[in-house]
Motif scaffolding. Sequence first.
Motif, short mmCIF file in Angstrom:
data_model
loop_
_atom_site.label_atom_id
_atom_site.label_comp_id
_atom_site.label_asym_id
_atom_site.label_seq_id
_atom_site.Cartn_x
_atom_site.Cartn_y
_atom_site.Cartn_z
N MET A 1 0.77 -1.11 0.04
CA MET A 1 0.16 0.08 0.04
C MET A 1 0.92 1.29 0.05
O MET A 1 2.16 1.24 0.12
CB MET A 1 -1.06 0.04 1.15
N ALA B 1 4.56 -5.81 6.13
CA ALA B 1 5.31 -4.48 6.46
C ALA B 1 4.19 -3.73 7.56
O ALA B 1 3.03 -3.78 7.26
CB ALA B 1 5.60 -3.89 5.20
N SER C 1 -5.55 -7.12 5.07
CA SER C 1 -5.74 -8.39 5.75
C SER C 1 -6.98 -8.45 6.85
O SER C 1 -7.45 -9.68 7.10
CB SER C 1 -4.39 -8.86 6.30
N PRO C 2 -7.56 -7.38 7.11
CA PRO C 2 -8.81 -7.77 7.61
C PRO C 2 -9.99 -8.16 6.90
O PRO C 2 -11.06 -8.74 7.51
CB PRO C 2 -9.45 -6.10 8.49
N LYS D 1 1.32 -11.16 16.43
CA LYS D 1 1.30 -9.56 16.18
C LYS D 1 1.16 -8.97 17.72
O LYS D 1 0.16 -8.86 18.50
CB LYS D 1 0.42 -8.84 15.13
N GLY E 1 -1.01 -8.69 4.68
CA GLY E 1 -1.33 -7.76 5.80
C GLY E 1 -1.06 -8.48 7.03
O GLY E 1 -1.17 -9.67 7.42
N THR E 2 -0.51 -7.34 7.87
CA THR E 2 -0.07 -8.09 9.30
C THR E 2 -1.01 -8.43 10.18
O THR E 2 -1.13 -9.07 11.29
CB THR E 2 1.08 -7.01 9.81
N ASP E 3 -2.33 -7.73 10.03
CA ASP E 3 -3.30 -7.67 10.96
C ASP E 3 -4.00 -9.22 11.03
O ASP E 3 -4.06 -9.58 12.30
CB ASP E 3 -4.46 -6.92 10.56
N1 LIG Z 1 0.79 -3.72 8.58
C1 LIG Z 1 -0.28 -3.91 7.85
O1 LIG Z 1 -0.22 -4.79 6.92
C2 LIG Z 1 -1.70 -3.72 8.29
C3 LIG Z 1 -2.94 -3.65 7.86
N2 LIG Z 1 -4.09 -3.08 8.26
C4 LIG Z 1 -3.25 -4.93 6.98
O2 LIG Z 1 -3.37 -5.97 7.88
O3 LIG Z 1 -3.57 -5.15 6.22
#
Ligand SMILES: NC(=O)C[C@H](N)C(=O)O
Length: 324
Positions: free
Chosen positions: A16, A114, A56-57, A162, A88-90
Amino acid sequence: MKRNVLVIHTGGTISMMEDKDTGSVIPGRENPLSVQTSMVANLADVRVIEAFHLPSPHITTEHMHEIKRLIEAEYKNQEFDGVVITHGTDTLEETAYFLDLTISLPVSIVVTGAMRSSNEIGADGLYNLISSVRVAADPLSKNKGVLVVLNDEIHSAKNVTKTHTSNVSTFQSPQYGPIGIVTKRGILFHHQPTSSESYKVCDITKKVTLIKAYAGMDSSLLGAIKDLKFDGVVIEALGQGNLPPEAVPGIIELLNSRIPVVLVSRCFNGIAQDVYGYEGGGKQLKEKGVIFSNGLNGQKARIKLMVALSQTDDFQEMERIFKN
Ligand SMILES: NC(=O)C[C@H](N)C(=O)O
């Protein structure tokens, strides 16, 4: 000889950009990472596939299953040594753990992401991608289950979580620490993952919910779970695995309705054990048929219960699965 590494983009902050006018982080029209992936070409023969471009949500178990099928299909078409999934990290830890439980290919599998978008100062996406391709290309990374690589650390999918909303060092393994590190001179593994298990999953159809216990909790929410026809429930219990006494009738009602209840602790560290014998204590809950998980957090125990329910409806077999 160069190793073959498949990179599968799924979205997330790693792909993003920050909108400089509004300051919000949004999925770009095109994936900035695809351009940057060319910068890892010197590390391995890299092939890139964009599976989807989602925050990722928005990722569901259906998407996780799609990633699994894509990896297996690509391996059948053209073998590779390792695969990197950008995510995504979520919900990264859930996808990583789902793949850890359901893929049994002789390749290294690395999931990365990231915490800063690609055009922010100190962006960590490209750095994490390069580290992940290096880990995926390293023969030592095979037979270690799915790995999560960010911020120079290598974690096993089962233990990592996380831990921070915004810090680049967010992914930690509270019980065991990282199993390896990425250094300028190479990939160093300092111990093996705690366990490995794999289940043949054709489809994930069961509905499992996750609730957190709190002081004074009663059985009302548990009753609603039965009415909403969930197939299983994970409960983040108090301390070492205890619940308020008013919640016990609801638990018994679920178990009598053949709805499995898996118990983890809501504590950040340590594991749930059936120690306390008072009303609502873990010893009583286990004797009633509650399944104690072996050190997983709530969101991963939910993934595992969905996988277990695709294998069996026998509570004793489920209990064995959660002992791994
Ligand atoms: N750092 C991230 O990727 C967070 C983002 N809201 C996601 O999970 O898509």
